[in-house]
Design a protein around this motif. Structure first.
Motif, PDB file in Angstrom:
ATOM      1  N   ILE A 301       0.819  -1.209   0.000  1.00  0.00           N
ATOM      2  CA  ILE A 301       0.000   0.000   0.000  1.00  0.00           C
ATOM      3  C   ILE A 301       0.853   1.259   0.000  1.00  0.00           C
ATOM      4  N   THR A 302       1.871   1.290   0.839  1.00  0.00           N
ATOM      5  CA  THR A 302       2.648   2.518   1.007  1.00  0.00           C
ATOM      6  C   THR A 302       3.600   2.775  -0.157  1.00  0.00           C
ATOM      7  N   GLU A 303       3.732   1.804  -1.082  1.00  0.00           N
ATOM      8  CA  GLU A 303       4.523   2.033  -2.281  1.00  0.00           C
ATOM      9  C   GLU A 303       3.630   2.364  -3.470  1.00  0.00           C
ATOM     10  N   ALA A 304       2.464   1.744  -3.519  1.00  0.00           N
ATOM     11  CA  ALA A 304       1.573   1.911  -4.664  1.00  0.00           C
ATOM     12  C   ALA A 304       0.740   3.182  -4.586  1.00  0.00           C
ATOM     13  N   PHE A 305       0.560   3.729  -3.370  1.00  0.00           N
ATOM     14  CA  PHE A 305      -0.314   4.882  -3.208  1.00  0.00           C
ATOM     15  C   PHE A 305       0.341   5.937  -2.342  1.00  0.00           C
ATOM     16  N   GLN A 306       0.131   7.193  -2.694  1.00  0.00           N
ATOM     17  CA  GLN A 306       0.660   8.300  -1.911  1.00  0.00           C
ATOM     18  C   GLN A 306      -0.213   8.564  -0.690  1.00  0.00           C
ATOM     19  N   LYS A 307       0.376   9.176   0.313  1.00  0.00           N
ATOM     20  CA  LYS A 307      -0.359   9.482   1.535  1.00  0.00           C
ATOM     21  C   LYS A 307      -1.601  10.309   1.249  1.00  0.00           C
ATOM     22  N   ASN A 308      -1.481  11.300   0.370  1.00  0.00           N
ATOM     23  CA  ASN A 308      -2.634  12.147   0.059  1.00  0.00           C
ATOM     24  C   ASN A 308      -3.769  11.366  -0.578  1.00  0.00           C
ATOM     25  N   ALA A 309      -3.428  10.252  -1.252  1.00  0.00           N
ATOM     26  CA  ALA A 309      -4.458   9.455  -1.918  1.00  0.00           C
ATOM     27  C   ALA A 309      -5.219   8.559  -0.942  1.00  0.00           C
ATOM     28  N   ILE A 310      -4.609   8.255   0.209  1.00  0.00           N
ATOM     29  CA  ILE A 310      -5.281   7.318   1.118  1.00  0.00           C
ATOM     30  C   ILE A 310      -5.713   7.952   2.445  1.00  0.00           C
ATOM     31  N   LYS A 311      -5.398   9.225   2.672  1.00  0.00           N
ATOM     32  CA  LYS A 311      -5.669   9.808   3.983  1.00  0.00           C
ATOM     33  C   LYS A 311      -7.157   9.836   4.327  1.00  0.00           C
TER      34      LYS A 311
END
Length: 348
Positions: A301-311
């Motif tokens: 998850i933390t490689e495929a998606f940016q923090k802003n995309a999952i917050k």
């Protein structure tokens, strides 16, 4: 000052420290037992604080002409409720054994200030209801709950606990059977549910397991269990927005299928609902799909998606699960309206 203040204080608020000593020192010495959910220690802290702040509240209210017995009682009740909430959810990180009593005095001052401003007031009945709920849920000074002496009240309390248990069970069932993307669901589990398990747990083995997953990056954990102090420390004690950082670090470098196995093991060690947790067919089916050409079970998850995309995922997933819980409870019309509110309160 209102009439017969001294007599009223002696009757309802005065408390002698059993072994003598200075109130601040005694309260500070009870900090560690309180954060370990020792109901006797918390009960003693509440009594000592009330005994030693009653006239402080009187003086503060007298300066604005509000020092009636009912007003002082209301402020003292608000203080008790605020401290019970904190004991239930966790005190701020900067509070420790050395400054526990001064911090509680500050709580008293804040309650007086809110009362005088007419903001944040808790009605005496509402406050008592809130307090009784915590007393029963946490076992805090249950013998002091007046309603517990009434057999009818005990039955009502048991019905309430059974209701909450069934609602929470429905919520966990909705999580098991969710059709949401696994990486969204796991972000929710790590940002919301694991912190809830961590906050309520007194199991050293469980806490050490969480300690191990907190801060998988090459840096000190941002949240952990202090084995020497036996207390919760770090950002896991804060709200869900800040917990995204904790969740990101906890998920760091792990594949989806590793995370869902880890969460399942942790949940079954320290359950929110009674039944064992197993991922449902909907989740397992989604696990076999692809995401941008990569099997979802292999996604980090933390490689495929940016923090802003999952917050915002935890909030979105929570709303979806709450809606599904309400739908499941809809057949029981008298419960349907309570389901969402009850789960929201339990998972705060």
């Amino acid at each position: 000052m209102f009439h017969e203040a001294s007599k009223y204080y002696q009757l309802y608020y005065h408390y002698d420290i059993p072994e003598g000593g200075e109130p601040g020192e005694v309260v500070n010495s009870l900090y560690n037992p309180v954060i370990r959910n020792d109901k006797d220690a918390l009960g003693q802290v509440l009594k000592i604080l009330a005994s030693n702040t009653y006239y402080l509240v009187c003086r503060r209210l007298e300066s604005t002409g509000n020092a009636t017995r009912d007003n002082v009682d209301e402020v003292m009740q608000n203080v008790r409720v605020e401290i019970l909430k904190m004991a239930f959810r966790g005190f701020p990180e900067y509070v420790g054994e050395d400054n526990f009593y001064p911090y509680l005095i500050g709580v008293v001052e804040n309650c007086v200030k809110r009362f005088r401003q007419g903001a944040g007031r808790v009605s005496r009945r509402e406050g008592k209801d809130w307090e009784d709920g915590l007393l029963q849920e946490e076992g805090i000074a249950a013998s002091e709950a007046e309603e517990a002496k009434n057999p009818e009240a005990v039955i009502i309390q048991e019905e309430r606990k059974a209701l909450e248990g069934e609602i929470l069970g429905q919520y966990i069932e909705a999580l098991q059977e969710t059709g949401l993307p696994p990486y969204q669901v796991l972000t929710y589990c790590y940002a919301i549910l694991i912190p809830q398990l961590f906050k309520k747990s007194q199991d050293a083995e469980f806490l050490s397991l969480v300690d191990g997953i907190s801060g998988r990056r090459s840096q000190p954990p941002n949240s952990h269990y202090n084995k020497e102090k036996h207390c919760l420390e770090g950002e896991i004690t804060r709200d869900s927005v800040i917990l995204i950082k904790w969740a990101m670090d906890a998920m760091y470098g792990q594949k989806v299928f590793q995370l869902d196995g880890e969460f399942q093991d942790l949940y079954n060690r320290e359950r929110l609902a009674g039944a064992a947790f197993r991922w449902g067919q909907g989740y397992r089916a989604n696990l076999e799909k692809d995401c941008s050409g990569v099997p979802i079970r292999q996604v980090i998850i933390t490689e495929a998606f940016q923090k802003n995309a999952i917050k915002n995922w935890p909030a979105r997933v929570a709303q979806s699960l709450l809606a599904e819980t309400g739908r499941r409870m809809a057949a029981k019309k008298d419960w349907a309206g309570k389901a969402v509110k009850a789960v929201e309160e339990m998972l705060r």
